[in-house]
Design a protein around this motif. Structure first.
Motif, PDB file in Angstrom:
ATOM      1  N   LYS A  50       0.822  -1.208   0.000  1.00 36.73           N
ATOM      2  CA  LYS A  50       0.000   0.000   0.000  1.00 36.73           C
ATOM      3  C   LYS A  50       0.860   1.264   0.000  1.00 36.73           C
ATOM      4  O   LYS A  50       0.385   2.350   0.353  1.00 36.73           O
ATOM      5  CB  LYS A  50      -0.924   0.007   1.229  1.00 36.73           C
ATOM      6  N   GLY A  51       2.159   1.102  -0.368  1.00 37.77           N
ATOM      7  CA  GLY A  51       3.050   2.248  -0.408  1.00 37.77           C
ATOM      8  C   GLY A  51       3.051   2.928  -1.760  1.00 37.77           C
ATOM      9  O   GLY A  51       2.123   2.772  -2.557  1.00 37.77           O
ATOM     10  N   MET A  52       4.101   3.692  -2.023  1.00 41.45           N
ATOM     11  CA  MET A  52       4.225   4.415  -3.277  1.00 41.45           C
ATOM     12  C   MET A  52       5.180   3.666  -4.220  1.00 41.45           C
ATOM     13  O   MET A  52       5.831   2.710  -3.825  1.00 41.45           O
ATOM     14  CB  MET A  52       4.777   5.823  -3.016  1.00 41.45           C
ATOM     15  N   TYR A  53       5.260   4.160  -5.467  1.00 39.06           N
ATOM     16  CA  TYR A  53       6.120   3.517  -6.460  1.00 39.06           C
ATOM     17  C   TYR A  53       7.076   4.518  -7.098  1.00 39.06           C
ATOM     18  O   TYR A  53       6.812   5.735  -7.108  1.00 39.06           O
ATOM     19  CB  TYR A  53       5.278   2.911  -7.588  1.00 39.06           C
ATOM     20  N   PHE A  54       8.152   3.988  -7.648  1.00 42.43           N
ATOM     21  CA  PHE A  54       8.968   4.740  -8.598  1.00 42.43           C
ATOM     22  C   PHE A  54       9.184   3.794  -9.773  1.00 42.43           C
ATOM     23  O   PHE A  54       9.657   2.666  -9.585  1.00 42.43           O
ATOM     24  CB  PHE A  54      10.313   5.164  -7.980  1.00 42.43           C
ATOM     25  N   VAL A  55       8.800   4.259 -10.965  1.00 41.60           N
ATOM     26  CA  VAL A  55       8.860   3.387 -12.146  1.00 41.60           C
ATOM     27  C   VAL A  55      10.051   3.812 -13.008  1.00 41.60           C
ATOM     28  O   VAL A  55      10.084   4.931 -13.533  1.00 41.60           O
ATOM     29  CB  VAL A  55       7.541   3.464 -12.948  1.00 41.60           C
ATOM     30  N   LEU A  56      11.033   2.930 -13.130  1.00 45.51           N
ATOM     31  CA  LEU A  56      12.260   3.260 -13.873  1.00 45.51           C
ATOM     32  C   LEU A  56      11.992   3.441 -15.366  1.00 45.51           C
ATOM     33  O   LEU A  56      12.766   4.087 -16.063  1.00 45.51           O
ATOM     34  CB  LEU A  56      13.297   2.150 -13.679  1.00 45.51           C
ATOM     35  N   MET A  57      10.902   2.853 -15.857  1.00 50.92           N
ATOM     36  CA  MET A  57      10.578   2.849 -17.290  1.00 50.92           C
ATOM     37  C   MET A  57      11.719   2.222 -18.083  1.00 50.92           C
ATOM     38  O   MET A  57      12.062   2.663 -19.184  1.00 50.92           O
ATOM     39  CB  MET A  57      10.281   4.273 -17.794  1.00 50.92           C
ATOM     40  N   GLY A  58      12.288   1.164 -17.517  1.00 53.54           N
ATOM     41  CA  GLY A  58      13.372   0.455 -18.193  1.00 53.54           C
ATOM     42  C   GLY A  58      14.247  -0.240 -17.165  1.00 53.54           C
ATOM     43  O   GLY A  58      13.863  -0.387 -16.010  1.00 53.54           O
ATOM     44  N   ARG A  59      15.403  -0.686 -17.599  1.00 53.62           N
ATOM     45  CA  ARG A  59      16.369  -1.329 -16.702  1.00 53.62           C
ATOM     46  C   ARG A  59      17.746  -1.020 -17.247  1.00 53.62           C
ATOM     47  O   ARG A  59      17.876  -0.707 -18.447  1.00 53.62           O
ATOM     48  CB  ARG A  59      16.137  -2.834 -16.663  1.00 53.62           C
ATOM     49  N   LEU A  60      18.742  -1.083 -16.396  1.00 53.73           N
ATOM     50  CA  LEU A  60      20.105  -0.865 -16.872  1.00 53.73           C
ATOM     51  C   LEU A  60      20.444  -1.939 -17.898  1.00 53.73           C
ATOM     52  O   LEU A  60      20.159  -3.112 -17.694  1.00 53.73           O
ATOM     53  CB  LEU A  60      21.097  -0.966 -15.707  1.00 53.73           C
ATOM     54  N   SER A  61      21.048  -1.513 -18.996  1.00 50.05           N
ATOM     55  CA  SER A  61      21.440  -2.464 -20.034  1.00 50.05           C
ATOM     56  C   SER A  61      22.577  -1.832 -20.819  1.00 50.05           C
ATOM     57  O   SER A  61      22.369  -1.267 -21.893  1.00 50.05           O
ATOM     58  CB  SER A  61      20.239  -2.762 -20.935  1.00 50.05           C
ATOM     59  N   PRO A  62      23.797  -1.907 -20.247  1.00 50.03           N
ATOM     60  CA  PRO A  62      24.944  -1.228 -20.868  1.00 50.03           C
ATOM     61  C   PRO A  62      25.130  -1.612 -22.337  1.00 50.03           C
ATOM     62  O   PRO A  62      25.472  -0.770 -23.160  1.00 50.03           O
ATOM     63  CB  PRO A  62      26.130  -1.710 -20.018  1.00 50.03           C
ATOM     64  N   LEU A  63      24.855  -2.891 -22.667  1.00 46.52           N
ATOM     65  CA  LEU A  63      25.040  -3.336 -24.057  1.00 46.52           C
ATOM     66  C   LEU A  63      24.101  -2.599 -25.008  1.00 46.52           C
ATOM     67  O   LEU A  63      24.406  -2.401 -26.173  1.00 46.52           O
ATOM     68  CB  LEU A  63      24.799  -4.842 -24.167  1.00 46.52           C
ATOM     69  N   ASP A  64      22.915  -2.211 -24.508  1.00 43.24           N
ATOM     70  CA  ASP A  64      21.975  -1.465 -25.347  1.00 43.24           C
ATOM     71  C   ASP A  64      22.106   0.038 -25.131  1.00 43.24           C
ATOM     72  O   ASP A  64      21.256   0.806 -25.590  1.00 43.24           O
ATOM     73  CB  ASP A  64      20.528  -1.894 -25.022  1.00 43.24           C
ATOM     74  N   GLY A  65      23.142   0.447 -24.391  1.00 38.54           N
ATOM     75  CA  GLY A  65      23.349   1.872 -24.153  1.00 38.54           C
ATOM     76  C   GLY A  65      22.386   2.479 -23.154  1.00 38.54           C
ATOM     77  O   GLY A  65      22.163   3.692 -23.162  1.00 38.54           O
ATOM     78  N   VAL A  66      21.784   1.653 -22.279  1.00 40.59           N
ATOM     79  CA  VAL A  66      20.860   2.187 -21.272  1.00 40.59           C
ATOM     80  C   VAL A  66      21.626   2.329 -19.951  1.00 40.59           C
ATOM     81  O   VAL A  66      21.959   1.329 -19.307  1.00 40.59           O
ATOM     82  CB  VAL A  66      19.638   1.263 -21.088  1.00 40.59           C
ATOM     83  N   GLY A  67      21.935   3.564 -19.584  1.00 48.40           N
ATOM     84  CA  GLY A  67      22.723   3.827 -18.382  1.00 48.40           C
ATOM     85  C   GLY A  67      21.878   4.373 -17.248  1.00 48.40           C
ATOM     86  O   GLY A  67      20.660   4.524 -17.378  1.00 48.40           O
ATOM     87  N   PRO A  68      22.505   4.705 -16.114  1.00 45.78           N
ATOM     88  CA  PRO A  68      21.790   5.199 -14.920  1.00 45.78           C
ATOM     89  C   PRO A  68      20.899   6.402 -15.197  1.00 45.78           C
ATOM     90  O   PRO A  68      19.823   6.531 -14.626  1.00 45.78           O
ATOM     91  CB  PRO A  68      22.931   5.563 -13.968  1.00 45.78           C
ATOM     92  N   ARG A  69      21.343   7.286 -16.108  1.00 43.26           N
ATOM     93  CA  ARG A  69      20.520   8.465 -16.379  1.00 43.26           C
ATOM     94  C   ARG A  69      19.210   8.070 -17.069  1.00 43.26           C
ATOM     95  O   ARG A  69      18.167   8.668 -16.809  1.00 43.26           O
ATOM     96  CB  ARG A  69      21.298   9.452 -17.262  1.00 43.26           C
ATOM     97  N   ASP A  70      19.270   7.047 -17.945  1.00 47.04           N
ATOM     98  CA  ASP A  70      18.082   6.635 -18.696  1.00 47.04           C
ATOM     99  C   ASP A  70      17.005   6.029 -17.792  1.00 47.04           C
ATOM    100  O   ASP A  70      15.829   6.037 -18.138  1.00 47.04           O
ATOM    101  CB  ASP A  70      18.464   5.618 -19.774  1.00 47.04           C
ATOM    102  N   ILE A  71      17.414   5.472 -16.650  1.00 41.66           N
ATOM    103  CA  ILE A  71      16.401   4.928 -15.741  1.00 41.66           C
ATOM    104  C   ILE A  71      16.091   5.926 -14.621  1.00 41.66           C
ATOM    105  O   ILE A  71      15.461   5.578 -13.630  1.00 41.66           O
ATOM    106  CB  ILE A  71      16.820   3.556 -15.156  1.00 41.66           C
ATOM    107  N   GLY A  72      16.551   7.183 -14.774  1.00 43.12           N
ATOM    108  CA  GLY A  72      16.174   8.240 -13.834  1.00 43.12           C
ATOM    109  C   GLY A  72      16.759   8.082 -12.441  1.00 43.12           C
ATOM    110  O   GLY A  72      16.082   8.417 -11.452  1.00 43.12           O
ATOM    111  N   LEU A  73      17.989   7.610 -12.357  1.00 44.05           N
ATOM    112  CA  LEU A  73      18.584   7.390 -11.033  1.00 44.05           C
ATOM    113  C   LEU A  73      18.667   8.685 -10.226  1.00 44.05           C
ATOM    114  O   LEU A  73      18.389   8.707  -9.022  1.00 44.05           O
ATOM    115  CB  LEU A  73      19.977   6.757 -11.191  1.00 44.05           C
ATOM    116  N   GLY A  74      19.014   9.792 -10.901  1.00 41.79           N
ATOM    117  CA  GLY A  74      19.082  11.088 -10.219  1.00 41.79           C
ATOM    118  C   GLY A  74      17.724  11.494  -9.671  1.00 41.79           C
ATOM    119  O   GLY A  74      17.602  11.976  -8.541  1.00 41.79           O
TER     120      GLY A  74
END
Ligand SMILES: [Zn+2]
Ligand SMILES: [Zn+2]
Lengths: 195, 195
Positions: free
Chosen positions: B100-124
């Motif tokens: 019953k808590g809140m969520y944070f949706v990354l809208m993806g996952r880290l995938s260095p091979l596909d060029g998906v880094g920490p910024r793309d999943i909104g780590l900041g």
């Protein structure tokens, strides 16, 4: 989720053949998260196709004109008419460069279980088409599936006793294959159809 | 074929994930031959979604408002924040009615091979989100795949020493399963995580 238009998009994508709810969700997510340009392109392509694509009045294939390029080509042999199920089948035959006649595209196949009858594949139009006094041979190139064979049979019956030759693509061993690896039914047909 | 807009539609459909040229041709044929209404509906749904769907400023999921329904719900426990990869994962958790808590949706996952880094999943953005003085526990509910585990690991590292509890969904034997049929890795994890 509170995005009604996301859910509506998932529902619309499910109307595509072979797309279940999981695939539709994955597609909607991909388009909205990674490829909104692709989503807009797809929307415009759909609208353009729906408004511009119609059926050739002579052969029934998709075209943007009244008569398609193939039917309008004076270099093709109008005495031969090849009957295929879909534009993709016609394209496969054209790639062989082995046929220079005309086509009639059923845009489907007989499938009584799915409610697809002779009218849906334009049997009446086909009979009208072959009655132009020019067509002398009708080549049945429907698929070699149960439905394709049934479709060929029904068309052959309907064209019988109209004074033209009705032929069927030969069944046989695929070019380049070793008999050891060819299925029994294919070998049996190749024996029956031996020349 | 002389239908340019048919070919353009096939190309546009190929941008959908998991759709090759054969599937795209089958989809275009189906829409234009059997379901033009569905084609128009899909075009309109795409346009509506592209213009209306944006990201919740608090949790990043798709929404049509500035803040999504979940983030706006005062009855939810704002001290717990569950991090998931996609809206579909959030929906799976919501179906359990166990959180019953809140969520944070990354809208993806880290995938260095596909060029998906920490910024793309909104780590900041996630770090900003958990610094509201209310969140006390972050539950990492990324998938139990190699990429999901790596994503959970990187987030756990980034949230370390911020004075809040960081937990991970338990790995273990699925409810209702017989041990005999459960894979070894799952049993091994269930042993390690035993309570
Ligand atoms: Zn034509
Ligand atoms: Zn939200």
């Amino acid at each position: 989720m509170s995005a009604h238009s996301f859910d509506a998009l998932v529902q619309a994508l499910r109307r595509l053949p072979g797309v279940g709810v999981r695939s539709a969700q994955r597609m909607a997510f991909h388009l909205l998260q990674h490829d909104r340009e692709g989503a807009v392109l797809l929307a415009r392509s759909l609208e353009a196709a729906v408004s511009q694509v119609r059926h050739c009045v002579r052969c029934h294939t998709f075209t943007e004109d009244e008569i398609c390029v193939t039917c309008s080509d004076p270099r093709r042999d109008a005495s031969k008419l090849c009957v295929v199920e879909t534009p993709a089948d016609q394209a496969a035959l054209e790639r062989t460069a082995a046929f220079k006649g005309m086509y009639f595209v059923l845009m489907g196949r007989l499938s009584p279980l799915d409610g697809v009858g002779p009218r849906d594949i334009g049997l009446g139009k086909l009979i009208e088409r072959i009655s132009d006094g020019v067509v002398q041979e009708v080549i049945l190139a429907t698929n070699f599936t149960a439905e394709g064979e049934a479709t060929a049979h029904v068309i052959a019956q309907a064209l019988k006793s109209r004074g033209l030759s009705v032929t069927r693509l030969a069944r046989g061993v695929p070019a380049g294959s070793e008999l050891e690896y060819v299925d029994l039914g294919t070998i049996a047909h190749a024996l029956v159809d031996r020349r």
